[in-house]
Design a protein around this motif. Sequence first.
Motif, short mmCIF file in Angstrom:
data_model
loop_
_atom_site.label_atom_id
_atom_site.label_comp_id
_atom_site.label_asym_id
_atom_site.label_seq_id
_atom_site.Cartn_x
_atom_site.Cartn_y
_atom_site.Cartn_z
N VAL A 124 -1.96 -8.46 -10.03
CA VAL A 124 -1.60 -7.66 -8.98
C VAL A 124 -2.89 -6.82 -8.91
O VAL A 124 -4.12 -6.47 -8.03
CB VAL A 124 -0.88 -7.15 -8.61
N LEU A 125 -3.16 -6.55 -10.00
CA LEU A 125 -4.96 -5.42 -10.43
C LEU A 125 -5.87 -6.67 -9.91
O LEU A 125 -6.74 -6.24 -9.58
CB LEU A 125 -5.21 -5.58 -12.05
N TRP A 127 -6.19 -9.15 -7.77
CA TRP A 127 -5.54 -9.51 -6.07
C TRP A 127 -6.15 -8.34 -5.37
O TRP A 127 -6.81 -8.50 -4.65
CB TRP A 127 -4.02 -9.81 -6.51
N PHE A 128 -5.97 -7.60 -6.62
CA PHE A 128 -7.05 -6.07 -5.27
C PHE A 128 -8.69 -6.20 -5.17
O PHE A 128 -8.51 -6.01 -4.49
CB PHE A 128 -5.90 -4.15 -6.05
N THR A 133 -10.77 -7.92 2.07
CA THR A 133 -11.04 -6.66 3.25
C THR A 133 -11.20 -5.67 2.48
O THR A 133 -12.22 -4.54 2.84
CB THR A 133 -9.64 -6.31 4.43
N ILE A 134 -10.36 -5.25 1.37
CA ILE A 134 -10.52 -3.70 1.37
C ILE A 134 -11.09 -3.95 -0.51
O ILE A 134 -11.72 -3.07 -1.47
CB ILE A 134 -9.33 -3.24 0.45
N ALA A 236 1.87 -13.73 -8.55
CA ALA A 236 1.34 -12.24 -7.51
C ALA A 236 0.01 -12.36 -7.16
O ALA A 236 -0.15 -11.76 -6.06
CB ALA A 236 1.81 -10.97 -8.82
N ALA C 33 -7.14 3.82 -6.43
CA ALA C 33 -6.56 4.50 -5.00
C ALA C 33 -5.29 4.79 -5.47
O ALA C 33 -5.03 5.09 -4.51
CB ALA C 33 -6.57 2.36 -5.04
N PHE C 41 -7.86 3.96 2.70
CA PHE C 41 -8.09 2.65 3.05
C PHE C 41 -8.19 1.85 3.99
O PHE C 41 -9.05 0.91 4.42
CB PHE C 41 -7.24 2.37 1.74
N GLY C 44 -11.95 -0.30 5.28
CA GLY C 44 -12.49 -1.09 4.47
C GLY C 44 -12.77 -0.49 3.56
O GLY C 44 -13.26 -2.43 2.92
N ILE C 235 6.77 -4.88 -8.90
CA ILE C 235 5.34 -4.76 -7.51
C ILE C 235 5.52 -5.46 -6.96
O ILE C 235 4.51 -5.07 -5.33
CB ILE C 235 4.28 -4.42 -9.31
N LYS C 236 5.94 -6.89 -7.31
CA LYS C 236 5.62 -7.20 -6.15
C LYS C 236 6.62 -7.23 -4.89
O LYS C 236 5.42 -8.11 -3.63
CB LYS C 236 6.14 -9.19 -6.37
N ALA C 239 3.83 -5.22 -2.85
CA ALA C 239 2.74 -5.57 -2.08
C ALA C 239 3.17 -6.35 -0.98
O ALA C 239 2.02 -6.84 -0.42
CB ALA C 239 2.43 -6.25 -3.70
N ASN C 240 4.99 -6.80 -0.94
CA ASN C 240 4.40 -7.97 0.23
C ASN C 240 5.40 -7.53 1.12
O ASN C 240 6.31 -8.07 1.60
CB ASN C 240 5.10 -9.43 -0.62
N PRO C 246 -1.12 -4.18 2.49
CA PRO C 246 -0.22 -3.69 1.41
C PRO C 246 -0.34 -1.98 1.36
O PRO C 246 -1.68 -1.15 2.26
CB PRO C 246 -0.14 -3.71 0.09
N TRP C 248 -1.66 0.45 -0.22
CA TRP C 248 -2.70 -0.13 -1.55
C TRP C 248 -1.97 2.02 -2.50
O TRP C 248 -2.15 0.93 -3.91
CB TRP C 248 -3.90 0.19 -1.84
N MET C 252 -0.87 0.64 -5.76
CA MET C 252 -1.32 1.28 -7.29
C MET C 252 -0.51 1.84 -8.36
O MET C 252 -0.80 2.01 -9.67
CB MET C 252 -2.97 1.33 -7.17
#
Lengths: 294, 360, 282
Positions: A124-125, A127-128, A133-134, A236, C33, C41, C44, C235-236, C239-240, C246, C248, C252
């Motif tokens: 996840v880290l 991926w972030f 985009t970000i 993830a 974050a 966020f 962008g 977490i998943k 995030a999904n 997400p 953020w 995080m």
Amino acid sequence: MQTKRTIFHNRWLPYLLLAPQLAITVIFFLWPAAQAVRQSFLREDAFGLKTEFVGLGNYLRLFSDPSYLNAFQVTAVFAVSVAALSMGLALLLAVAVDRVLRANQSYTTLLVWPYAVAPAVAGVLWWFLFNPTIGILPYALEQLGYDWNHNLDGTDAMILVVIAASWKQISYNFLFFVAGLQAIPQSLREAAAIDGAGPVERFFTVVFPLLSPTTFFLLVINVTYTMFETFAVIDAATEGGPSQATNILVYKVYRDGFVSLNLGSSAAQSVILMFIVIALTFVQFRWIERRVQY
Amino acid sequence: MARIDLDSVRKIYPGGVEAVKGVDLPIEDGGFVVLVGPSGCGKSTLLRMIAGLETISDGEIRIGGRRVNDAEPADRDIAMVFQNYALYPHMSVRQNLSYGLRNRRMARDEIARRVEETARILEIDAFLDRRPKALSGGQRQRVAMGRAIVREPAAFLFDEPLSNLDAKLRVQMRGEIKQLQRRLGTTSVYVTHDQLEAMTLADTLVVLNGGRIEQAGRPLDLYRHPDTTFVASFLGSPAMNLLSARVSGGDLRVGSLPLAARLPVPDGPVTAGLRPEAFRLLPDSTSGAFRLDYVEELGSTRLLHGHLEGQRLVCQMGIEHPLADRMTLDLDPEALHVFDAERGRRLDTAWQRAQIRSLA
Amino acid sequence: MVENRPLLTLLAHLALIAGVAVVAFPVYLAFVASTHPSSAFLSGTLPLVPGDHMGETYSRMLFSGVSTSGAPPLWLMMTNSLIMALSIAIGKIAISILSAFAIVYFRFPCRALAFWMIFVTLMLPVEVRIVPTFEVVANLGMLDTYAGLSIPLIASATATFLFRQFFLTVPDELVEAARIDGAGPMRFFRDMLLPLSRTNMAALFVILFIYGWNQYLWPLLVTTDESQYTIVMGIKRLANVADADPQWNNVMATVILAMVPPVLVVIGMQKLFVKGLVEQEK
Ligand SMILES: Nc1ncnc2c1ncn2[C@@H]1O[C@H](COP(=O)(O)OP(=O)(O)OP(=O)(O)O)[C@@H](O)[C@H]1O
Ligand SMILES: [Mg+2]
């Protein structure tokens, strides 16, 4: 198998002591493994109404299935890249720590904690960080003229999971390399120094050859790690995509078994994976045998 | 307190090694028996069979008249002192001493009393609350002894308890063990491969060889009248000289050199035993049969190493005696031991009055 | 050091500092974050210094959760993770030390068979027998239970071998002395082996706690009920969120909370941890 000179005599106590471990082993390890083997010879129809024995049918199908062969290739690339990247960096850091006498404890502390980070969290880290985009890294890459998008580009996706998986593994490799370096007698390096070898030459002629058992051991461990424990990293970060570019074997077993409910194929894949683990375990134990006298 | 009896005891280890090959040994109540012999002769095995740590393959062991072949070590009423002491590393000295008593559910105040008493006897009261790691080798040894004494068992078993100590401490502890055993009167079996320790400690000395008793008896008897060349060479330091010799018509010769006459021994090859301190060498630069090679000074005495008729010979003499390259033997009749050349058994002991010629 | 080369030493320091920075970098950004409001966020670009919404985000995530993505409060997930990690660590240590004791201190028929059965578990990681193991757990009615989360994972060849290795180094005379002092097998185990194994157990505990806390695939399979989610698998879900970017800051914050306990364990018990790790591989 080695035992004590003096032992206790009791007819049933040893069985009682072993019972919990063996019960779990049989119920959750051996029985399911046997089921996987059995299932790998069967095929269910689409509604799960009928099962028929197909012999090696599932296996034959697998090896003519391009997506399975692709998974093999992806796994190999992934494993080799992670092992090379994480071991290379770890060795570099270990050699550096070995050189600084003071403060090496603090450096060690600052370097080992990623071991404790879950593979899923590592996924996840990164991926972030790589989010198109970000994320900060695609932004930086854009400045360099590279358009990063791991959602579309298979190579980008592979790089992402390799970095995420390696990041977490560096600390482990680092600790073993440090231990390996410390086990090299100081007198050997001194002898080499007296023989006129400079630090770099000394590393390649004395230190690195003596580290080769550690290196070999770590290689096996890292390959095992990338093949099996990185499931969470993949899930993830990329979910095996885009278009199967990061679909490693373990991930495919899971998808075929739980998402596509293709049980026969998933079981056959499991059996093949078992053979791979068995092979890796044997390689690992050959190494251990040389170190430990039974 | 109890007597211990061993009746044709044998030990065959799994794998077929026969470590003890039939040992008969009665041990009197309160006796101090020392088992001595070279490495691998079965001393420890025998002791551990008495302790119950090894099964008995054949024969019988009785402690206090009770057959104990199948009794657990804890039920044999014995205590053991190990070479490496085997103190429980995570327990204080006090806990080490009391562990066996607590397991026997002895009353607390009785345990406390015995621990105090034992600590006082052994002078370990000062560190009752320390862990073994914080003790010196000698102190650990005392604690190991204490753990045996505190139980007030019928017998003490010692397996080389002093061999991890330095030479000086060993001599001191040897004395203390002897005194302690006298005072407590507890039957003791003591294993060592140090013949000096064996000689000084034993009431009864048992020399083992290859799993058999070679000879048993009072230490001085064994020293003076060894039954075999093995015992002869094992006891005493420097070891007894063993020379190949030949008897014909009662005359004993080493090479061409006559040593004794009119021995009641049949003709044939024999082994002649001479303790190094049991004869003297006199300078005789023309006809002396002994050729001096080199001298070792020991302070009050010296060792003369040399050859007699091509065979090595060592003599121990006071430093006042003059030296020369060639010397003659001055032999005391009592000092000559004659053994069968083949089997090494003593040939006759009644011949001592026979004439010995000091010649050459 | 063989000789004094200040330049090389400086280089070593630089490499180490770079290493530390690379290793810490993702976590730092994740933390940053998590301290900004979600609006930050939208532009962008990612802020690079911490914001001022830390308290708010963390307390929201910990105590009320995010209803839109169906996530329970994190304290609940963390409690589940803790229970799973502790059960796995303690369970593994308990059954392994008992089996090692049996294998080292007794001789009995089938001893070698038992040893090999335990050994074989090394070759069967959960990932290669996912489906059938899931079926067994389902048939036993252990889905959505703590038992289902932990018990199938507590067989351990490595822990058993570690204890076996350690027991083999315990001097024989210690057992013999204890036997003469009247200790039977279980008393010897309790009075001698357990106290002597303390460091080994602690070292192993650190490793196994982390192993248990970080489980992902297994909880993903056996929990369907939100109240059973563990934080690492949770977490998943966060995030999904379907068809939306997400949140953020929430994700995080969860990431940080998911890694804090095991990381603290490693840093706090670094010595034990290193010992456990290096020795586990025999
Ligand atoms: N567990 C065992 N299995 C097989 N053979 C053994 C075992 N223990 C001892 N032996 C053998 O039995 C013989 C006697 O051993 P023991 O330990 O009694 O000798 P020892 O007289 O005490 O020697 P040392 O002075 O070296 O301690 C030796 O040949 C030894 O190799
Ligand atoms: Mg011995």
